[in-house]
Write a protein that holds these residues in place. Structure first.
Motif, PDB file in Angstrom:
ATOM      1  N   SER A 173       9.646   1.050  -8.622  1.00 19.79           N
ATOM      2  CA  SER A 173      10.550   1.072  -7.468  1.00 19.79           C
ATOM      3  C   SER A 173      11.744   0.160  -7.706  1.00 19.79           C
ATOM      4  O   SER A 173      11.672  -0.823  -8.453  1.00 19.79           O
ATOM      5  CB  SER A 173       9.808   0.676  -6.191  1.00 19.79           C
ATOM      6  OG  SER A 173       9.277  -0.623  -6.317  1.00 19.79           O
ATOM      7  N   PHE A 174      12.869   0.524  -7.059  1.00 21.66           N
ATOM      8  CA  PHE A 174      14.108  -0.255  -7.168  1.00 21.66           C
ATOM      9  C   PHE A 174      15.061   0.220  -6.069  1.00 21.66           C
ATOM     10  O   PHE A 174      14.810   1.226  -5.395  1.00 21.66           O
ATOM     11  CB  PHE A 174      14.751  -0.080  -8.545  1.00 21.66           C
ATOM     12  CG  PHE A 174      14.945   1.345  -8.963  1.00 21.66           C
ATOM     13  CD1 PHE A 174      16.061   2.065  -8.564  1.00 21.66           C
ATOM     14  CD2 PHE A 174      13.992   1.995  -9.747  1.00 21.66           C
ATOM     15  CE1 PHE A 174      16.232   3.384  -8.938  1.00 21.66           C
ATOM     16  CE2 PHE A 174      14.161   3.317 -10.124  1.00 21.66           C
ATOM     17  CZ  PHE A 174      15.287   4.014  -9.714  1.00 21.66           C
ATOM     18  N   SER A 175      16.179  -0.493  -5.897  1.00 18.14           N
ATOM     19  CA  SER A 175      17.173  -0.147  -4.878  1.00 18.14           C
ATOM     20  C   SER A 175      18.462   0.323  -5.530  1.00 18.14           C
ATOM     21  O   SER A 175      18.834  -0.142  -6.616  1.00 18.14           O
ATOM     22  CB  SER A 175      17.486  -1.361  -3.991  1.00 18.14           C
ATOM     23  OG  SER A 175      16.316  -1.803  -3.346  1.00 18.14           O
ATOM     24  N   VAL A 176      19.156   1.237  -4.857  1.00 20.81           N
ATOM     25  CA  VAL A 176      20.486   1.659  -5.319  1.00 20.81           C
ATOM     26  C   VAL A 176      21.470   1.578  -4.161  1.00 20.81           C
ATOM     27  O   VAL A 176      21.136   1.941  -3.026  1.00 20.81           O
ATOM     28  CB  VAL A 176      20.484   3.096  -5.899  1.00 20.81           C
ATOM     29  CG1 VAL A 176      19.706   3.176  -7.188  1.00 20.81           C
ATOM     30  CG2 VAL A 176      19.968   4.114  -4.916  1.00 20.81           C
ATOM     31  N   GLU A 177      22.656   1.058  -4.451  1.00 19.24           N
ATOM     32  CA  GLU A 177      23.803   1.077  -3.531  1.00 19.24           C
ATOM     33  C   GLU A 177      23.578   0.382  -2.190  1.00 19.24           C
ATOM     34  O   GLU A 177      24.287   0.676  -1.231  1.00 19.24           O
ATOM     35  CB  GLU A 177      24.206   2.530  -3.228  1.00 19.24           C
ATOM     36  CG  GLU A 177      24.581   3.370  -4.430  1.00 19.24           C
ATOM     37  CD  GLU A 177      25.919   2.986  -5.031  1.00 19.24           C
ATOM     38  OE1 GLU A 177      26.542   2.041  -4.538  1.00 19.24           O
ATOM     39  OE2 GLU A 177      26.322   3.607  -6.017  1.00 19.24           O
ATOM     40  N   ASP A 178      22.567  -0.486  -2.082  1.00 22.82           N
ATOM     41  CA  ASP A 178      22.300  -1.130  -0.794  1.00 22.82           C
ATOM     42  C   ASP A 178      21.909  -0.128   0.295  1.00 22.82           C
ATOM     43  O   ASP A 178      21.930  -0.446   1.472  1.00 22.82           O
ATOM     44  CB  ASP A 178      23.536  -1.910  -0.298  1.00 22.82           C
ATOM     45  CG  ASP A 178      23.350  -3.401  -0.512  1.00 22.82           C
ATOM     46  OD1 ASP A 178      22.220  -3.815  -0.790  1.00 22.82           O
ATOM     47  OD2 ASP A 178      24.351  -4.128  -0.411  1.00 22.82           O
ATOM     48  N   VAL A 179      21.586   1.128  -0.150  1.00 19.67           N
ATOM     49  CA  VAL A 179      21.313   2.183   0.835  1.00 19.67           C
ATOM     50  C   VAL A 179      19.889   2.711   0.702  1.00 19.67           C
ATOM     51  O   VAL A 179      19.163   2.842   1.687  1.00 19.67           O
ATOM     52  CB  VAL A 179      22.313   3.358   0.660  1.00 19.67           C
ATOM     53  CG1 VAL A 179      21.985   4.476   1.659  1.00 19.67           C
ATOM     54  CG2 VAL A 179      23.741   2.886   0.835  1.00 19.67           C
ATOM     55  N   TYR A 180      19.484   3.009  -0.527  1.00 18.98           N
ATOM     56  CA  TYR A 180      18.205   3.691  -0.747  1.00 18.98           C
ATOM     57  C   TYR A 180      17.212   2.824  -1.514  1.00 18.98           C
ATOM     58  O   TYR A 180      17.584   2.122  -2.462  1.00 18.98           O
ATOM     59  CB  TYR A 180      18.420   4.984  -1.537  1.00 18.98           C
ATOM     60  CG  TYR A 180      19.223   6.029  -0.796  1.00 18.98           C
ATOM     61  CD1 TYR A 180      18.670   6.719   0.279  1.00 18.98           C
ATOM     62  CD2 TYR A 180      20.523   6.328  -1.190  1.00 18.98           C
ATOM     63  CE1 TYR A 180      19.410   7.682   0.952  1.00 18.98           C
ATOM     64  CE2 TYR A 180      21.269   7.291  -0.523  1.00 18.98           C
ATOM     65  CZ  TYR A 180      20.707   7.964   0.560  1.00 18.98           C
ATOM     66  OH  TYR A 180      21.439   8.914   1.215  1.00 18.98           O
ATOM     67  N   GLN A 181      15.951   2.912  -1.089  1.00 11.61           N
ATOM     68  CA  GLN A 181      14.838   2.350  -1.845  1.00 11.61           C
ATOM     69  C   GLN A 181      14.194   3.516  -2.607  1.00 11.61           C
ATOM     70  O   GLN A 181      13.754   4.492  -1.997  1.00 11.61           O
ATOM     71  CB  GLN A 181      13.802   1.708  -0.909  1.00 11.61           C
ATOM     72  CG  GLN A 181      12.614   1.071  -1.599  1.00 11.61           C
ATOM     73  CD  GLN A 181      12.983  -0.181  -2.384  1.00 11.61           C
ATOM     74  OE1 GLN A 181      13.955  -0.838  -2.075  1.00 11.61           O
ATOM     75  NE2 GLN A 181      12.223  -0.493  -3.417  1.00 11.61           N
ATOM     76  N   VAL A 182      14.166   3.447  -3.943  1.00 13.13           N
ATOM     77  CA  VAL A 182      13.707   4.557  -4.778  1.00 13.13           C
ATOM     78  C   VAL A 182      12.331   4.263  -5.362  1.00 13.13           C
ATOM     79  O   VAL A 182      12.091   3.160  -5.868  1.00 13.13           O
ATOM     80  CB  VAL A 182      14.701   4.844  -5.923  1.00 13.13           C
ATOM     81  CG1 VAL A 182      14.220   6.021  -6.768  1.00 13.13           C
ATOM     82  CG2 VAL A 182      16.097   5.124  -5.369  1.00 13.13           C
TER      83      VAL A 182
END
Length: 665
Positions: A73-82
């Motif tokens: 898991s990781f975050s992108v763009e301060d918007v989505y948790q992947v």
């Protein structure tokens, strides 16, 4: 065929390709993608939560392991948790501030990714083929092999379809179709490729069917002559009047028997439409003409039932009937072999035992196979070849629309039976959302108390650790305990010995067993008129046509029958299928609905039926193309001797037929 070694790849890779049945460049370019990934920026809507986005990774990557499984898991763009599963090997590429493309499903601000590309979307957008591959081959390397093969074969890939029909149907040529299917620039490219490839597959198949049919019309048969008055008297002596469809089918079959060409007819009918009566009448016409007849059934239970039916129909005639199955003693078999060879037996009913080497017929003139899709091509051929110029009828209770049957079984004449005998009452069918019999236990007890018998159908013989489904053994044991001292519960399944199965079925027919717990071994043909209730556990595990076949075991008399589909499935599709079965009793409608959902292989058993398994075409979804190909094939076969451009085409088909005289695949 062009040598696969022209690719100049390692022996290890060649071995992997061989495991995929790819041994030539032609095999390679005919290994088509099974789906395409279309990569273009996609944001979720209320109806569809699919998402394909480009994003910048802004957080450290976290990985959790459970055994061999991983969750990253990781975050992108301060918007989505992947979150993505079992892709921990990508960790080395996922550094902070890396631009990636994420493909997956989105709910609010959480994405469950199915794939991650370590590239911006602009570099990878487009249509990407996905192939079914063996371990050791990547999608990228396989595509490179295909491209190399297409370049090596450039200019040498001929369109099988004649130019006249390419123009007529606005098709691209085969070489273009192959480039488009493997390297599409757009979805329109795929559409054009499939249009050609589907038509070509169907045209080959239909040319083969029409060629076989034409060859059969030239085969000299035996025009069977018999006393028509005796034949009509027999029909009038039957315990019930023939339906309109039965009368039509009898006329068609008798006309074939009287014709100087060999019969090759396909008789299909809905469950309970009375195919057995039609086949009995046809056997009698053959007998009156002085020939032996053979009726082959897929199971001993069904063969025994056909035997008993024939005995009842012919009890007031001089017809001598025998039953030949594998479970007979050697002494009994030898006696029947001798009677068949001497002509002392007029009609022989049995299983595959009918075409064993030891069986020599005195004057075999007519062969019928019941539930034809359960026999392999070679088995049917072996029985037919037991005589000279034998007429051949194959029957099936898996009905499909007549126009489709004519296209699929194009080498045969087709008779179709839809109408039911008078007095047949539709089975009351109910879908019960439950995994136990509790909701209908009261109904079952009341029904048994009235003197009726019940089938209980289970998908498994024994309990399974893998499948969450009821087993016949488990249910039989539970019901034996529950009804101990009140009702007798029997168990029947395919793993039992044939004589044991026959004994249990006979006990059920004689009402010594009140509840028969069984697998689908009772699916075809078993007829117990006192059994008018059926309970099917895990009904979602059966195809609709199979459920219709099973349901057809009850309601064989004049009493109201009931069938309960038990299922705790939460699948929307499964529930819709079972609810559809509640209101529909037309086997043709049900079969078509089932075929569209599951495909022909599941329902009809393509490999066994002698039908080819098409690579890209689907006989049901692409029926309009199949129909057009049939019409074109008929024109080509009729006129190929006068048209040079068709001669090469037909030579190819005829050469293939010499290798395999059932169809060209």
């Amino acid at each position: 065929m062009s040598d696969i070694r022209l690719l100049k790849i390692t022996e290890k890779r060649l071995d992997i390709l061989k495991l995929m049945n790819i041994e030539s460049l032609e095999d390679l370019i005919n290994h088509y993608p099974y789906r395409y990934d279309v990569i273009e920026e996609t944001y979720p809507t209320q109806e569809d939560d699919k998402i394909i986005i480009e994003g910048t990774l802004i957080s450290p990557v976290k990985i959790f392991f459970r055994g061999r499984m991983s969750r990253m898991s990781f975050s992108v763009e301060d918007v989505y948790q992947v979150t993505i599963f079992n892709r921990h090997f990508l960790r080395q590429y996922l550094k902070q501030m890396t631009i990636i493309t994420i493909i997956g499903k989105c709910q609010k601000d959480k994405i469950t990714a199915s794939d991650i590309k370590i590239k911006p979307i602009s570099e990878i957008q487009g249509v990407h083929p996905v192939y079914s591959l063996k371990e050791g081959l990547t999608q990228k390397s396989f595509q490179q092999y295909v491209k190399k093969a297409l370049n090596l074969l450039k200019g040498n890939i001929e369109s099988f379809v004649p130019e006249e029909y390419i123009i007529k149907h606005q098709l691209i040529h085969k070489e273009s179709a192959l480039w488009n299917i493997h390297f599409p620039q757009s979805q329109e490219d795929i559409k054009q490729a499939l249009k050609y490839l589907k038509y070509e597959e169907f045209l080959k198949f239909q040319l083969t069917m029409q060629t076989i049919k034409q060859q059969r019309t030239l085969e000299v048969g035996i025009a069977k002559r018999f006393d028509v008055q005796k034949f009509q008297s027999f029909i009038l002596s039957l315990p019930y009047q023939l339906t309109q469809d039965q009368q039509t089918s009898v006329k068609e079959i008798v006309s074939d028997l009287q014709s100087p060409r060999m019969m090759y007819r396909f008789l299909q009918g809905d469950v309970g439409s009375g195919k057995t009566v039609v086949s009995s009448v046809a056997l009698y016409a053959n007998y009156l003409a002085g020939y032996q007849g053979a009726l082959m059934a897929p199971t001993e239970i069904l063969a025994s039932q056909h035997y008993q039916t024939l005995l009842s129909f012919f009890k007031d005639t001089d017809v001598k009937i025998a039953l030949l199955t594998g479970s007979l003693t050697n002494k009994e078999k030898e006696r029947i072999y001798e009677q068949i060879q001497n002509g002392d037996i007029d009609m022989i009913v049995g299983t595959h035992a009918l075409f064993q080497k030891k069986v020599e017929y005195h004057r075999l003139g007519f062969v019928i196979t019941d539930e034809q899709h359960r026999f392999g091509v070679e088995q049917r051929k072996a029985l037919k070849n037991k005589g000279s110029q034998v007429d051949f009828l194959i029957m099936s209770a898996t009905p499909i629309p007549r126009t489709l049957a004519i296209s699929m079984y194009g080498d045969m004449d087709v008779s179709t039976m839809k109408t039911m005998p008078k007095g047949r009452i539709p089975v009351v069918t109910k879908y019960i959302k439950s995994s136990s019999m509790k909701p209908i236990l009261k109904d079952l007890k009341e029904y048994l108390a009235s003197g009726g018998q019940c089938y209980v159908i289970c998908p498994l013989v024994e309990d399974s650790e893998v499948l969450d489904a009821k087993s016949a053994s488990q249910i039989a044991e539970a019901m034996q305990q529950y009804f101990r001292g009140t009702y007798q519960v029997g168990l029947l399944h395919g793993q039992m010995k044939d004589d044991e199965k026959d004994r249990i079925m006979q006990d059920f027919q004689k009402q010594k067993i009140h509840i028969l717990v069984s697998t689908t071994v009772v699916e075809v043909g078993v007829d117990v008129k006192n059994a008018n209730m059926m309970v099917i556990y895990n009904a979602e595990r059966f195809g609709m046509s199979q459920l219709h076949q099973l349901r057809g075991r009850v309601g064989r008399g004049h009493q109201q029958a009931y069938c309960f589909f038990m299922s705790s499935s939460t699948s929307k599709e499964a529930i819709e299928r079972l609810k559809y079965m509640e209101k529909s009793h037309d086997g043709f409608e049900i079969s078509m609905y089932d075929l569209q959902i599951r495909g022909p292989g599941e329902v009809l058993g393509n490999r066994q039926s002698g039908l080819p398994t098409f690579l890209v075409a689907d006989v049901f979804k692409d029926f309009p193309i199949l129909n057009v190909a049939r019409e074109d094939a008929m024109r080509i076969v009729e006129g190929y001797e006068k048209r040079n451009e068709y001669y090469h085409l037909m030579s190819t088909i005829q050469e293939k037929l010499k290798e395999n005289n059932e169809y060209v695949d």
